[in-house]
Write an enzyme that holds these catalytic residues in place. Structure first.
Site, short mmCIF file in Angstrom:
data_model
loop_
_atom_site.label_atom_id
_atom_site.label_comp_id
_atom_site.label_asym_id
_atom_site.label_seq_id
_atom_site.Cartn_x
_atom_site.Cartn_y
_atom_site.Cartn_z
N HIS A 100 -7.25 -6.32 -0.35
CA HIS A 100 -6.22 -5.27 -0.40
C HIS A 100 -4.81 -5.68 -0.11
CE1 HIS A 100 -4.04 -1.54 -0.06
NE2 HIS A 100 -4.00 -1.59 1.20
N ASP B 34 -9.16 -4.80 -5.78
CA ASP B 34 -8.51 -4.07 -4.57
C ASP B 34 -9.48 -2.73 -4.27
OD1 ASP B 34 -6.88 -2.57 -2.68
OD2 ASP B 34 -4.99 -3.58 -3.10
N SER C 127 0.81 -1.20 0.08
CA SER C 127 -0.09 -0.09 0.07
C SER C 127 0.69 1.31 0.07
CB SER C 127 -0.93 -0.07 1.33
OG SER C 127 -2.09 0.85 1.01
#
Length: 525
Positions: A490, A463, A236
């Site tokens: 995710h 995602d 991320s």
């Protein structure tokens, strides 16, 4: 980006090590490594690059009961890395970076140090490394995590609001959009920025909280670990740390896996819109799944799920829901936060269904539990600083336009692409807190990393937090190999999917990349 700590299994790397040793990188543990400074940084940083880490117990680094338990595990040690607060004034103030290492027992098979980051901004790298270390057992890497400057156990820490103030803000139901109300909100934002500066230790702490400084810290860490080249896994927001490092120090990269990418070319506003569009798609996927079960709180028709959720949640604006065994109540914003938190991974969908079913009966307990977990609120009401760091770092990295009209337009666009979270109240044109912070945001751009070895970018088609196309764009910018995972969650690396983990393990251990356009799916786990 929001925070999603990885609870992964590095045991996959241990298994892969037995077949990849022939081409392993030679360990450089204990080798003092002089700085390779680039990225327009000064060259008089020797005292930082040649420092020796003083490893010791991790207990003093723990901020929660869970961390105290995790950090007591065998094989862990911790240290503080000293870095300049401002790399262009290396003789000025310093910051200390909390570092945790899980030492591998497989010394004969050791590849080196694997530096990991869970995302955020604001996620604790030392907490992630402790989780990874417990899973990897006798894998080929020392797993190393660090709390980025200002985060967690690193000092000085970003500190903007007290625990009580956070609770009050979360419970806030005031939606006054009159001129007087807007003036009050702007004054609160101005005051919040001033408190951030004061409580964090000064304007220079806030000014140097951005990712470019974090990437420079990571290169000092590489040297302090005795590694000639960095091996890195970032999730991320951790992909932004990685891509920024690649841009500043392309020649210092051995291997880099970036999972759940942030598009480096997007403005903060465009990124927010794309992210919330992803959450809407995840909400629709959840609603479709829920509709197949008896008693789904959003009904049996997925097409009506957004309206059904709004009917459940919007009354909370005026009448928050009770929470069992507590004097707290569930606000509208906490209900939306709970939904967003559950959308990160389908494993949380049953809990979300329970929470929404309770809400239909006027009970906000389970949804409050989800929101508390998202905000990392302990049972005693204590918060870490992850959300404060998230705000400040995002302001420093990309900020928001110092234009109230642009702020309102972004909110309108978000509501358009993610109607499930739309309160029905028009967001007024206001100056955000970013407008009052002493930061100079970096202009979004494609990273230029001449000399960077081939890296691996992973992007998930569904995602909810970091859209698939962001990974495509980052892979193209870095000339990286793109691994596509077809699913709705995710990030995916080292979380038990055999197809993905084999590719990641082979690359991290022996630098072997798969053929072009590899794809994996849930059925390959």
């Amino acid at each position: 980006m929001t925070i999603s700590p990885r609870r992964a299994a590095l045991a996959a790397l241990a298994a892969a090590a037995s077949v990849a040793l022939a081409s392993c990188t030679v360990s450089t543990a204990g080798v003092a490594m002089a700085a390779t400074t680039s990225g327009n940084a000064p060259l008089d940083l020797d005292r930082y690059y040649t420092q020796l880490l003083d490893w010791g117990p991790c207990a003093p680094f723990a901020g929660t009961d869970a961390e105290r338990t995790a950090f007591a595990a065998p094989g862990l040690d911790c240290a503080r890395l000293t870095v300049p607060l401002d790399y262009f004034e290396p003789d000025g103030r310093v910051a200390t970076i909390a570092v945790l290492r899980h030492r591998t027992t497989a010394t004969a098979q050791r590849v080196g140090s694997l530096v990991v980051n869970p995302g955020g901004p604001g996620g604790s790298g030392i907490a992630l490394a402790a989780q990874f270390g417990a899973a990897q057992q006798d894998g080929p890497f020392d797993v190393v995590g660090f709390d980025p400057r200002g985060v967690g156990a690193s000092t000085p820490a970003i500190d903007c609001v007290t625990d009580r103030e956070i609770d009050e803000q979360r419970a806030e139901t005031d939606v006054d959009t009159s001129p007087a109300g807007v003036a009050r909100i702007e004054e609160e934002n101005r005051r919040a920025a001033a408190q951030c500066v004061e409580r964090s230790g000064g304007a220079d702490v806030i000014a140097h909280s951005g990712t470019r400084d974090v990437a420079r810290d990571m290169d000092v860490l590489r040297a302090a670990l005795g590694e000639r080249k960095l091996t890195y896994l970032g999730y991320s927001y951790g992909t932004r740390i990685g891509s920024t490092y690649a841009e500043l120090f392309p020649g210092n990269v051995r291997a880099m896996v970036l999972d759940g990418a942030i598009d480096p070319t997007q403005s903060t506003a465009d990124s927010a819109v794309a992210q919330m569009q992803g959450f809407q798609k995840a909400f629709e996927a959840y609603a479709a799944d829920c509709a197949t079960t008896d008693g789904c709180p959003l009904g049996s028709d997925p097409a009506g799920a957004t309206a059904a959720f709004q009917a459940l949640a919007r009354p909370l604006i005026e009448h928050p829901a009770a929470v069992r065994d507590s004097d707290r109540t569930l606000s509208y914003s906490d209900a939306v936060t709970a939904v967003v938190a559950a959308l990160y991974n389908p494993a949380s969908w049953p809990t979300l269904t329970t929470g929404l079913t309770e809400l239909k009966a006027g009970d906000g307990t389970t949804l409050m539990t989800l929101a508390d977990a998202y905000f990392e609120r302990s049972a005693t009401g204590a918060y870490g600083n992850s959300q404060e760091a998230l705000m400040v770092v995002n302001c420093a990295d990309g900020g928001t336009p110092d234009d109230p009209a642009a702020t309102a337009e972004t909110a309108r666009r978000v509501n358009e692409v993610a109607p499930f979270q739309d309160s029905g109240i028009k967001v007024p044109a206001i100056h955000s807190t970013c407008s009052y912070l002493p930061v100079e945001p970096v202009t979004p751009h494609l990273p230029k990393a001449d000399g960077l070895p081939r890296t691996l970018v992973i992007s998930t088609t569904g995602d909810p937090s970091t859209p698939y196309q962001a990974g495509v764009a980052l892979a193209e910018a870095l000339d990286a190999r793109l691994l596509t995972f077809e699913g709705t969650q995710h990030t995916i690396a080292l979380q038990g999917n055999t197809c993905v983990d084999t590719i990641v393990g082979n690359y991290l251990i022996d630098l072997s990349l798969p053929p072009a356009d590899p794809r994996c799916g849930p059925g390959t786990s």
